[in-house]
Design an enzyme around this catalytic site. Structure first.
Site, PDB file in Angstrom:
ATOM      1  N   ASP A  82      28.610  17.025 -17.704  1.00  0.00           N
ATOM      2  CA  ASP A  82      29.787  16.925 -18.567  1.00  0.00           C
ATOM      3  C   ASP A  82      30.888  17.910 -18.186  1.00  0.00           C
ATOM      4  O   ASP A  82      32.062  17.660 -18.453  1.00  0.00           O
ATOM      5  CB  ASP A  82      29.393  17.176 -20.030  1.00  0.00           C
ATOM      6  CG  ASP A  82      28.417  16.147 -20.555  1.00  0.00           C
ATOM      7  OD1 ASP A  82      28.589  14.963 -20.217  1.00  0.00           O
ATOM      8  OD2 ASP A  82      27.492  16.518 -21.296  1.00  0.00           O
ATOM      9  N   HIS A  91      21.023  22.296 -20.283  1.00  0.00           N
ATOM     10  CA  HIS A  91      20.540  20.934 -20.520  1.00  0.00           C
ATOM     11  C   HIS A  91      19.117  21.006 -21.048  1.00  0.00           C
ATOM     12  O   HIS A  91      18.337  21.870 -20.655  1.00  0.00           O
ATOM     13  CB  HIS A  91      20.588  20.117 -19.220  1.00  0.00           C
ATOM     14  CG  HIS A  91      20.534  18.645 -19.434  1.00  0.00           C
ATOM     15  ND1 HIS A  91      19.354  17.974 -19.697  1.00  0.00           N
ATOM     16  CD2 HIS A  91      21.513  17.712 -19.436  1.00  0.00           C
ATOM     17  CE1 HIS A  91      19.619  16.692 -19.841  1.00  0.00           C
ATOM     18  NE2 HIS A  91      20.909  16.497 -19.690  1.00  0.00           N
TER      19      HIS A  91
END
EC number: 2.3.3.-
Length: 423
Positions: A413, A357
């Site tokens: 996700d 991320h």
């Protein structure tokens, strides 16, 4: 002799500035040593910048860990080949990784600790103790609603949630295999065209929403309703089922399920969607938020801004990552292929969606909450043959030095797609 050109104060000789800095530091130390002389916390901080092009030193104010671009632009140097013309300093920061376009008290993230807060409230507390409607109220007005405020808020959304006939007609004219985002944006654009206030606002000299918070809030609440109703209309068109009118007294998610005709007597589905929505409600200056703010700066209506944000969010490096992550698991095919896939990722031949991320250098706090939802839907998720592939990727990436050294951790996700499919 070089001089100091700063955003504050007059130019000084370098030697004088250094001596002044030393004196201020000594005075602060002396004061700290005397119990009866408190050290002021209001003393301004400065970033001292030496410009080798001009041999000038600039002192730039530092506030709450940031400097203002307007202060940096006070630094200038002659243009090469044209000594009579000065060029102001600009900052190049692709991806806004080190740049904020505005101050905000909405969302706070500590990427090193893995913390996420909305208006000061921990994401974990919202996830466990509140629903999506309360979270929307918190994000919009800065506080969680009372019971009466929540009821009134949901009533206002309900009142705008019946899609006009033209919205239903335009969606039903699209082939059922049309890309979802295309159908969604088409429906929302038509919805916006049916909103006379928003349409008028773009064609009149008096700004409808600028410095008019009531009109802006009302329009934003209508946008919540438009999004939910359009999603329901698209779903019913694709599935070939009847679209039901909204029902008063339900939450935003409950009304969506009611409109698509889904029975949810124990509220298990609505509570799951609620918490998935809380997880994704806001995330500081994301790509879609930046796009929204860019368009909002033109003083257009909220729905136009939202359409832009949704378009930005549809990309595979943003909201579209959820679907791409699942497709990546399908591409791998079996657990036996995971080592080869991990090797290809490390060789930069493939991207491992769902891992790493831009903000978090430890596990995304939303990922842990998603795992809780997976446990609640364990039976349905366990039946998915791709789950074992995901688990093996997670196991290998958690111990592989390539991922560990780069602090590439699981994000929201990776497992989120399994929860949506289970529903």
């Amino acid at each position: 002799m070089a001089t100091v050109n700063g955003a504050v104060g007059k130019p000084q000789h370098i030697s004088k500035m250094i001596e002044s800095t030393k004196m201020n530091g000594n005075q602060a130390q002396d004061a700290a040593g005397r119990a009866d002389t408190p050290v002021s916390s209001d003393t301004p901080d400065y970033l001292h910048v030496f410009d080798s092009r001009t041999c000038n030193i600039h002192h730039i104010p530092v506030s709450d860990g940031f400097v203002r671009g307007s202060d940096l632009s006070t630094i200038a140097a002659p243009v090469k080949g044209n000594s009579g013309r000065m060029q102001k300093l600009a900052v190049l920061d692709p991806g806004f990784q080190h740049t904020a376009c505005k101050e905000s008290g909405i969302t706070f993230i500590d990427g090193e600790k893995g913390e996420l807060r909305y208006r000061g409230v921990r994401i974990e507390d919202l996830f466990h103790d509140h629903d999506f409607d309360s979270t929307l109220h918190l994000l919009l007005w800065g506080r969680l609603p009372t019971n009466d405020e929540k009821i009134a808020f949901e009533r206002r959304i309900f009142e705008a949630a019946t899609p006009p006939q033209e919205v239903c007609d335009v969606i039903r004219k699209l082939p059922k295999n049309t890309d979802f985002i295309s159908m969604f944006l088409t429906g929302l654009s038509t919805y916006m065209g049916a909103d006379e206030e928003m349409t008028r606002s773009r064609h009149q000299a008096v700004m409808t929403y600028h410095k008019n918070m009531k009109a802006t809030d009302d329009a934003i609440i209508r946008c919540f309703a438009y999004v939910s109703a359009t999603l329901a209309t698209v779903y019913c068109h694709v599935k070939g089922v009847e679209l039901h009118p909204p029902k008063e007294g339900l939450t935003l998610v409950e009304n969506f399920l009611h409109m698509i005709g889904m029975e949810d007597p124990d509220k298990k589905v609505s509570r799951t969607i609620d918490r998935l929505s809380i997880n994704m409600a806001d995330h500081e200056l994301s790509c879609s938020t930046a796009a929204f703010l860019h368009v909002a700066s033109s003083l257009t209506d909220p729905m136009t801004c939202l359409l832009t944000a949704i378009s930005a969010a549809s990309g595979p490096l943003h909201g579209g990552a959820l679907e791409v992550c699942y497709q990546g698991l399908e591409l791998i095919g079996s657990v036996e292929n995971v080592p080869a896939y991990i090797a290809a990722v490390k060789a930069k031949k493939f991207r491992l969606f769902g891992y790493g991320h831009r903000v978090y250098k430890t596990q995304d706090p939303r990922a842990a909450l998603t795992k809780e939802l997976m446990e609640e839907h364990r039976e349905a998720i366990a039946a998915n043959p791709l789950l074992q592939i995901a688990v093996e990727i997670d196991r290998q990436a958690n111990t592989d030095p390539y991922f560990v050294e780069r602090k590439l951790k699981l994000n929201a996700d990776f497992y989120g797609c399994f929860v949506y499919i289970a529903l």
